[in-house]
Enzyme design. Structure first.
Site, PDB file in Angstrom:
ATOM      1  N   ASP A  68     -55.032 -31.734  81.411  1.00  0.00           N
ATOM      2  CA  ASP A  68     -54.764 -30.757  80.357  1.00  0.00           C
ATOM      3  C   ASP A  68     -53.262 -30.633  80.186  1.00  0.00           C
ATOM      4  OD1 ASP A  68     -54.723 -28.501  78.650  1.00  0.00           O
ATOM      5  OD2 ASP A  68     -54.774 -27.131  80.365  1.00  0.00           O
ATOM      6  N   SER A 122     -57.643 -20.157  80.871  1.00  0.00           N
ATOM      7  CA  SER A 122     -56.690 -20.032  79.776  1.00  0.00           C
ATOM      8  C   SER A 122     -56.070 -18.631  79.773  1.00  0.00           C
ATOM      9  CB  SER A 122     -57.381 -20.380  78.448  1.00  0.00           C
ATOM     10  OG  SER A 122     -56.431 -20.691  77.458  1.00  0.00           O
ATOM     11  N   TYR A 123     -56.154 -17.879  78.663  1.00  0.00           N
ATOM     12  CA  TYR A 123     -55.573 -16.538  78.651  1.00  0.00           C
ATOM     13  C   TYR A 123     -56.325 -15.582  79.569  1.00  0.00           C
ATOM     14  CZ  TYR A 123     -52.959 -12.528  76.929  1.00  0.00           C
ATOM     15  OH  TYR A 123     -52.136 -11.432  76.849  1.00  0.00           O
ATOM     16  N   HIS A 161     -58.640 -28.934  80.033  1.00  0.00           N
ATOM     17  CA  HIS A 161     -58.423 -27.486  80.001  1.00  0.00           C
ATOM     18  C   HIS A 161     -59.692 -26.726  80.364  1.00  0.00           C
ATOM     19  CE1 HIS A 161     -56.148 -23.949  78.756  1.00  0.00           C
ATOM     20  NE2 HIS A 161     -57.183 -23.543  78.039  1.00  0.00           N
ATOM     21  N   GLY A 173     -57.908 -17.003  74.943  1.00  0.00           N
ATOM     22  CA  GLY A 173     -57.462 -16.897  73.564  1.00  0.00           C
ATOM     23  C   GLY A 173     -56.058 -16.286  73.542  1.00  0.00           C
TER      24      GLY A 173
END
Length: 488
Positions: free
Chosen positions: A411, A225-226, A463, A129
């Site tokens: 992605d 991701s984050y 992703h 996020g």
């Protein structure tokens, strides 16, 4: 014209009053964009890097450990509503208090292995996020034992769940994400990288008191991701605390991060290079971007923006998480046949949200009754976020733990080019040359070994790698856990 994640970010670098569009389906990319936007706000997050692993901390005091007697048994799930027949593993869910003074509680979901649970390693999974749920994404859409059918009420089995090779914890972090919460509302405005790592560490120490049979087990941290920030920072915190504390020493063996946001400069530059190398824009547009956009120094002329807008117009309306996937055209659950782990449904977010908001599901998870959301926006500030995590990764390499970076190759949000550019800045010598790895007698992706880092691609994955290629993702994580390169 629909702006891509990357172009929207670059536009706001000059026009910081730009209003971020809230998309109807919350995603990790949306929240990452919000964070990047905040870098140019009047109150940007602190970008200070982490201190050294072996620094002297004479003022260190042990973290909070609460009473855990009887809580493991209370957290055991009898059965999730709508789960299929034949479930052959134990599952648990509940809260761990990380700060009793303000009432900060982190929610977890834990699944043991059907076989060899007493010897298989312990794995923590974190989504990114910042502000997105590891339960909703990781557990229910990616690597967990179940996925949600299109009716939003029943589950089907994921035959390639990671708990076949490890005992897996899914942690909703920080407080305010998913079912995790604080009794002090202002607490949410203090979230940031450092406190997320510290709270996750406190969670783990307490969780190991609740599940003491795992105290000496090999432990690995994974995420996407984050979580390219979360995972290395938590690993760094664990190693630092292991040096200083007489509390439980966590037996950390390695980290693996997928499609991970590691470094702002290489992340953005790699995204636009991915556009051109995957035929999403023209030669002329790509040449213009490289002529007029200085990603390294952050100089974006009006000509640069013209070409970035042109790149978006040429790319069109895509799922930037998986450039070859169909778009979701449904606003909610629907009746229909059971889902298939081999055919990822682009509307899965809707089904998961419906399921996790059922009162009987929340009760079975021992969760506080609430409106569950995949990603949080409101009242969710972010106070600390380094622009690069590469120095932390360098320290982890020097510590001797295993470091893997993997990338689904379709992605475009945090693409394979961004990951390669980030790794290349480290200038590590190659120890095993680039070569294909195989699953079921066909290429599953490619792998290269550096001194201290293994980098692997997963062919045909977006992703959220396990969503699109569950068998290949399981092969990669199995190789990572055993310390071997995937089969060639």
């Amino acid at each position: 014209m629909k702006l891509s994640f990357l172009t929207s970010f670059l536009l706001l670098l000059s026009f910081h009053h730009f209003v971020f569009p809230i998309f109807c389906n919350a995603s990790q990319a949306d929240n990452l964009f919000e964070l990047l936007k905040s870098r140019k706000s009047q109150n940007p997050p602190n970008t200070e890097l982490w201190v050294g692993l072996h620094s002297d901390d004479s003022n260190y005091s042990p973290v909070y450990i609460g009473p855990q007697d009887g809580l493991k048994e209370a957290d055991k799930i009898n059965a999730l509503p709508g789960q299929p027949q034949g479930v052959d593993f134990d599952q648990y869910a509940g809260y761990i208090t990380v700060d009793p003074n303000v009432g900060r509680e982190l929610f977890y979901y834990f699944v043991e292995s059907p076989q060899n649970s007493t010897t298989n390693p312990l794995v923590l999974w974190l989504n990114g996020g910042p502000g997105c749920s590891s339960l909703g994404f990781g557990a229910m859409e990616e690597l967990g034992p179940f996925r949600v059918n299109s009716d939003g009420k029943t589950l089907f089995r994921n035959d390639y769940a990671w708990n076949s090779v490890a005992n897996v914890i899914f942690l909703e972090s920080p407080a305010g994400v998913g079912f995790s919460y604080s009794n002090t509302t202002l607490d949410y405005s203090k979230n940031g990288d450092k406190r997320t790592a510290e709270d996750s560490y406190t969670f783990l120490v307490n969780w190991l008191e609740r599940f003491p049979q795992y105290k000496t087990r090999d432990f690995f941290i994974t995420g996407e991701s984050y979580a390219g920030h979360y995972v290395p920072q938590l690993a760094h915190t664990i190693l630092s605390k292991n040096n200083n504390t007489n509390q439980t020493v966590i037996n950390l063996k390695g980290i693996a991060i997928g499609n991970a946001w590691i470094d702002d400069i290489t992340g953005i530059m790699g995204g636009y290079d991915y556009f051109w190398t995957h035929a999403l824009n023209s030669d002329e547009t790509n040449a213009g971007i490289h002529q007029y956009c200085n990603f390294v120094e952050g100089n974006y002329s009006s000509k640069c923006y013209d070409y970035l807008n042109q790149a978006d117009a040429e790319a069109g309306n895509l799922d930037f998480y998986n450039i070859y996937a169909p778009l979701c055209k449904s606003s909610g659950p629907k009746s229909g046949p059971s889902g298939s782990v081999h055919d990822f449904d682009p509307c899965s977010n809707n089904y998961v949200s419906a399921y996790l908001n059922l009162a009987e599901v929340q009760a079975s998870l021992h969760a506080k009754a609430t409106k569950w959301e995949a990603c949080r926006y409101e009242h969710f500030a972010w106070t600390e976020s380094p622009t690069t995590i590469l120095p932390t990764i360098i320290e982890l390499i020097s510590s001797g733990i295993s470091v893997w970076i993997y990338s689904g190759d379709i992605d475009s949000v945090v693409p394979v080019t961004s990951s390669r550019y980030s790794i290349n800045t480290l200038k590590l010598p190659v120890t095993t040359a680039w070569h294909p790895w195989y699953f079921d007698n066909e290429v599953g992706g490619y792998v290269v070994g550096y001194k201290g880092v293994t980098f692997a691609t997963i062919r045909g994955a977006g992703h959220e790698v396990p969503s699109y290629q569950p068998e290949r993702a399981l092969t990669i994580i199995s190789s990572f856990l055993t310390g071997k390169l995937p089969p060639s």
